[in-house]
Design a protein around this motif. Structure first.
Motif, PDB file in Angstrom:
ATOM      1  N   THR A  25       0.870  -1.252  -0.047  1.00 41.54           N
ATOM      2  CA  THR A  25       0.037   0.152  -0.147  1.00 41.54           C
ATOM      3  C   THR A  25       0.734   0.753   0.255  1.00 41.54           C
ATOM      4  O   THR A  25       1.766   1.032   0.826  1.00 41.54           O
ATOM      5  CB  THR A  25      -0.624   0.050   1.354  1.00 41.54           C
ATOM      6  OG1 THR A  25      -2.067  -1.552   1.299  1.00 41.54           O
ATOM      7  CG2 THR A  25      -1.844   1.080   0.892  1.00 41.54           C
ATOM      8  N   SER A 137      -3.452   2.633   4.509  1.00 42.26           N
ATOM      9  CA  SER A 137      -2.511   3.200   4.560  1.00 42.26           C
ATOM     10  C   SER A 137      -2.349   4.457   5.326  1.00 42.26           C
ATOM     11  O   SER A 137      -3.486   4.925   6.008  1.00 42.26           O
ATOM     12  CB  SER A 137      -3.093   4.569   2.950  1.00 42.26           C
ATOM     13  OG  SER A 137      -4.503   4.929   3.060  1.00 42.26           O
ATOM     14  N   SER A 258       2.678  -1.115   4.125  1.00 41.35           N
ATOM     15  CA  SER A 258       2.027  -0.007   3.837  1.00 41.35           C
ATOM     16  C   SER A 258       3.090   1.173   3.979  1.00 41.35           C
ATOM     17  O   SER A 258       3.535   1.179   5.199  1.00 41.35           O
ATOM     18  CB  SER A 258       0.964  -0.208   5.024  1.00 41.35           C
ATOM     19  OG  SER A 258      -0.070   1.781   4.108  1.00 41.35           O
TER      20      SER A 258
END
Length: 295
Positions: A25, A137, A258
């Motif tokens: 991500t 995120s 992420s």
């Protein structure tokens, strides 16, 4: 049930070795050319996103030990949301070794399953099923010293704040560069000078292993040069520096990452772009000027 493509093999037809999966991500959404001109596996651009401004995809890496009777024609990739009913995601040529799933249905927090099938005109061989749970995120929202601040201590406490915590732990690279003054370029940490190893770049992890890292809710801080690796024991007086961080969150199993910001490609090195060379073209940094050195 597995796809109808999956059949019992009459004799050994090879084996998949080291099949790995990782969900990635990125906090910013790519504009224009997807990966900004980087060669992508089979030309696939990531499109899925947990929020409008972010990007999410899954990488599958594998090795195949030949064993089919007859020439290998290619690979079929299957995916599932429940490890029971699999659907064909895509078919790839025999030269493929990396697969990227950028399906818009990928969702943070929702586990996804995959297996790969090698095939020729008469036989097929399946990889083990692998799975990952993509992360949401997150971003860096504030830096301290604040951008354009003056009279900063020559031994400052450096801080950064996340908008939220995702993953099981967060990892941050803390860098102070002699920029824009351009003296000793990599003053504390060497990523800007090409060394992206963790030991060279002051990595701090919020799992309790980084004793110098202070965590107060979403705010993190560390004393400049706490590890004695800076070019000088203190910053120079009346001098400008740039402080920036690269930050990423991880799942405990390592199958999901992420990236909040990463100017120097330390978390996902196959990407490029941006004036700083990193995969995230936006993010927080602070350019500040020290005071007279009395503090």
């Amino acid at each position: 049930m597995r796809s109808s493509f999956r059949k019992a093999n009459v004799w050994p037809v090879g084996a998949f070795l080291n099949t790995r999966v990782q969900a990635v991500t990125i906090a910013q959404k790519y504009n224009g050319g997807g990966f900004n001109g980087v060669v992508q596996p089979l030309g696939i651009q990531p499109q899925a996103a947990p929020v409008e401004k972010s990007t999410l995809w899954v990488d599958l890496n594998f090795e195949y030990q030949a064993g089919l009777t007859g020439a290998l024609l290619g690979y079929r990739v299957f995916t599932s949301d429940d490890d029971k009913t699999f659907r064909l995601l895509k078919t790839l040529p025999a030269s493929a070794r990396v697969i990227r799933d950028s399906s818009p249905t990928l969702t943070p927090g929702q586990k996804v399953y995959y297996y790969i099938q090698a095939f020729n005109s008469t036989q097929q061989s399946d990889s083990p099923v692998v799975n990952t749970t993509p992360l949401d995120s997150f971003t860096v929202t504030n830096m301290g010293p604040t951008n354009h601040s003056k009279g900063v201590s020559v031994t400052p406490t450096l801080s950064w704040t996340f908008d939220k915590k995702v993953g099981d732990y967060r990892k941050t690279f803390v860098l102070v560069n002699d920029y824009p003054s351009l003296g000793s370029y990599c003053f504390w940490g060497s990523a800007l000078c090409g060394d992206v190893t963790e030991d060279a770049n002051n990595v701090y992890v919020d799992d309790g292993s980084s004793k110098a890292l202070s965590v107060d809710g979403l705010k993190y801080s560390v004393l400049f040069n706490e590890n004695k690796k800076a070019v000088l024991p203190a910053l120079e007086a009346f001098h400008s520096y740039t402080f920036d961080v690269s930050a990423a969150a991880y799942s405990k199993d390592g199958k999901a990452i992420s990236i909040a910001q990463d100017y120097y490609n330390v978390f996902y090195p196959v990407l490029a772009g941006c004036n700083f060379g990193g995969p995230v073209c936006e993010g927080q940094l602070s350019t500040f000027t020290t005071g007279d050195g009395s503090n």
